[in-house]
Design a protein around this motif. Structure first.
Motif, mmCIF file in Angstrom:
data_model
loop_
_atom_site.group_PDB
_atom_site.id
_atom_site.type_symbol
_atom_site.label_atom_id
_atom_site.label_comp_id
_atom_site.label_asym_id
_atom_site.label_seq_id
_atom_site.Cartn_x
_atom_site.Cartn_y
_atom_site.Cartn_z
ATOM 1 N N UNK A 90 0.749 -1.178 0.068
ATOM 2 C CA UNK A 90 0.246 -0.042 -0.051
ATOM 3 C C UNK A 90 0.713 1.439 -0.051
ATOM 4 N N UNK A 91 1.955 1.157 0.725
ATOM 5 C CA UNK A 91 2.803 2.411 0.840
ATOM 6 C C UNK A 91 3.640 2.522 -0.429
ATOM 7 N N UNK A 92 3.780 1.460 -1.349
ATOM 8 C CA UNK A 92 4.533 1.695 -2.462
ATOM 9 C C UNK A 92 5.968 1.340 -2.304
ATOM 10 N N UNK A 100 14.118 -4.306 -1.547
ATOM 11 C CA UNK A 100 14.848 -4.476 -0.205
ATOM 12 C C UNK A 100 13.797 -3.695 0.674
ATOM 13 N N UNK A 101 13.270 -4.338 1.918
ATOM 14 C CA UNK A 101 12.217 -3.528 2.583
ATOM 15 C C UNK A 101 12.101 -4.246 4.153
ATOM 16 N N UNK A 102 11.700 -3.739 5.186
ATOM 17 C CA UNK A 102 11.647 -4.380 6.398
ATOM 18 C C UNK A 102 10.064 -4.837 6.335
ATOM 19 N N UNK A 103 9.945 -5.973 6.446
ATOM 20 C CA UNK A 103 8.479 -6.734 6.366
ATOM 21 C C UNK A 103 7.797 -6.747 7.862
ATOM 22 N N UNK A 104 8.482 -6.993 8.606
ATOM 23 C CA UNK A 104 8.051 -7.152 10.289
ATOM 24 C C UNK A 104 8.831 -6.363 11.125
ATOM 25 N N UNK A 105 8.230 -5.362 11.720
ATOM 26 C CA UNK A 105 8.942 -4.394 12.580
ATOM 27 C C UNK A 105 8.307 -4.564 14.134
ATOM 28 N N UNK A 106 8.575 -5.564 14.748
ATOM 29 C CA UNK A 106 8.232 -5.971 16.018
ATOM 30 C C UNK A 106 6.717 -5.408 16.528
ATOM 31 N N UNK A 107 6.680 -4.539 17.407
ATOM 32 C CA UNK A 107 5.542 -3.932 17.861
ATOM 33 C C UNK A 107 4.750 -3.307 16.808
ATOM 34 N N UNK A 108 5.437 -2.558 16.019
ATOM 35 C CA UNK A 108 4.759 -1.845 14.903
ATOM 36 C C UNK A 108 4.092 -2.653 14.023
ATOM 37 N N UNK A 109 4.111 -3.802 13.823
ATOM 38 C CA UNK A 109 3.565 -4.886 13.125
ATOM 39 C C UNK A 109 2.720 -5.723 14.062
ATOM 40 N N UNK A 110 2.421 -5.736 15.205
ATOM 41 C CA UNK A 110 1.869 -6.407 16.322
ATOM 42 C C UNK A 110 2.499 -7.741 16.557
ATOM 43 N N UNK A 111 3.720 -7.722 16.151
ATOM 44 C CA UNK A 111 4.414 -9.199 16.485
ATOM 45 C C UNK A 111 5.888 -8.791 17.447
#
Length: 391
Positions: A90-92, A100-111
């Protein structure tokens, strides 16, 4: 049946405000049958359900995975990781010129306790909690299902798992085998040292700030201090800097920096790289730099180191502000979670005052959208930066 953690009376307010941590002092002593990494339900002193998460020995006793009653099963992992992937679309950030990007960022992704970075066909996973470590295979299976183009999943948690757990875990492959991989960021190519490099192999959190630097680099002599694998240097070269110097104490980092420059430019005689101590370089350098980047490693990994960290940031910035050419631009950063935006700005203010030079703030910088901050967990805002003009 999940095991139960009961909170002391009056200690449930932070969970009711959706903060995803339960501190050990808030809970009634857990029963002997609860072990580190277990999935536990958290209830109030009155028996009301509050959340479900991973139990861990230490100050943070539970990291909440869900505030609603749910099963932590394969469906849960697919749903959570799928939502994170959809947000990146969604954010493009997932494009032909950026894989290359961060897929899961801990608390920011509820994980909480989980980091997953994507480098094209490679996923690098880090667990920061025992619970995430124990469920690494379920997470890897969800990644394979959601991103079928993955060629390998590398688990790199030997330095991030709690040492008290004594897991003696080694990094290794959950899927696939080693590949020499080049990933693309905003049309620039980089060798990713995800096997032996720092963190997951590349500092993805500086993507937007590197883009900003590119616009400032034209016709400038640039110093990239603490360059690691040369991200800012490569962007400065594309931005038509007349000269770029990359400095890092690590010979290995300097070698990868040189490889990354060669990967993007057939000829770059105006780039030089030096493996040396940053403070020594700053002390001995001349006053010819128009643009300086200070992106040091975390000076404070916990609050006990905060005082010394602030002194370090002040000393580092004072040297750069004293030495930069009049009208020069300074990009300065802190990635220390224990250092707030206000404290970092105070350290830089002190450095500016010591230099007795006029300093303008042009930009206030932070981490990009693929490193989201849970609004109920402000501790997740760890990267802060300033762009200054010095007269």
């Amino acid at each position: 049946m999940y095991k139960i953690i009961t909170l002391r009376k009056g200690k449930d307010q932070s969970l009711r405000r959706f903060h995803p941590w339960v501190f050990s002092g808030a809970i009634v002593k857990p029963s002997n049958n609860i072990t580190e990494g277990d999935i536990v339900k958290v209830i109030s002193a009155e028996g009301e359900y509050l959340g479900i998460g991973h139990y861990q020995i230490g100050s943070i006793a539970v990291r909440i995975l869900s505030f609603t009653e749910t099963e932590i099963d394969d469906t849960f992992w697919r749903k959570r990781i799928g939502a994170a992937l959809a947000m990146r679309h969604d954010i493009g950030i997932i494009r032909a010129d950026n894989n290359m990007f961060r897929l899961i960022h801990g608390e920011g992704d509820q994980l909480p306790g989980l980091i997953v970075d994507i480098y094209g066909a490679v996923a690098v996973m880090q667990a920061h909690s025992v619970g995430m470590h124990l469920q690494r295979k379920e997470i890897a299976a969800a990644l394979q299902e959601l991103i079928p183009e993955l060629q390998c999943i590398y688990y790199k948690s030997e330095t991030t798992l709690p040492y008290k757990a004594r897991l003696d875990e080694e990094s290794g492959f959950l899927m696939g085998k080693p590949i020499d991989f080049v990933a693309t960021e905003n049309g620039l190519r980089f060798h990713i040292d995800w096997l032996k490099g720092q963190k997951t192999g590349f500092f993805l959190d500086q993507r937007d700030n590197r883009t900003l630097l590119e616009h400032y680099a034209r016709n400038k002599k640039v110093l990239n201090m603490f360059c690691y694998t040369g991200g800012f240097s490569v962007y400065a070269l594309r931005g038509k800097a007349i000269e770029v110097h990359s400095v890092d104490s690590s010979e290995r980092a300097i070698d990868v920096t040189q490889r990354n420059v060669a990967l993007n430019f057939t000829d770059a005689p105006h780039h030089k790289a030096y493996a040396t101590d940053a403070f020594r370089y700053l002390a001995e350098m001349d006053n010819s730099y128009d643009l300086i980047i200070l992106d040091p490693p975390a000076f404070a990994k916990h609050r006990d180191a905060l005082h010394n960290a602030l002194k370090g940031y002040t000393r580092l910035n004072a040297k750069a502000i004293q030495k930069i050419k009049p009208g020069g631009i300074l990009f300065t950063f802190s990635c220390s979670q224990a250092v707030s935006k206000e404290l970092f700005r105070l350290a830089v203010f002190t450095a500016a005052a010591q230099s007795k030079r006029f300093v303008r703030i042009l930009h206030q910088l932070h981490q990009p959208a693929d490193h989201p901050i849970n609004i109920y967990h402000p501790e997740g805002e760890y990267l802060k930066g300033l762009v200054l003009q010095i007269e």
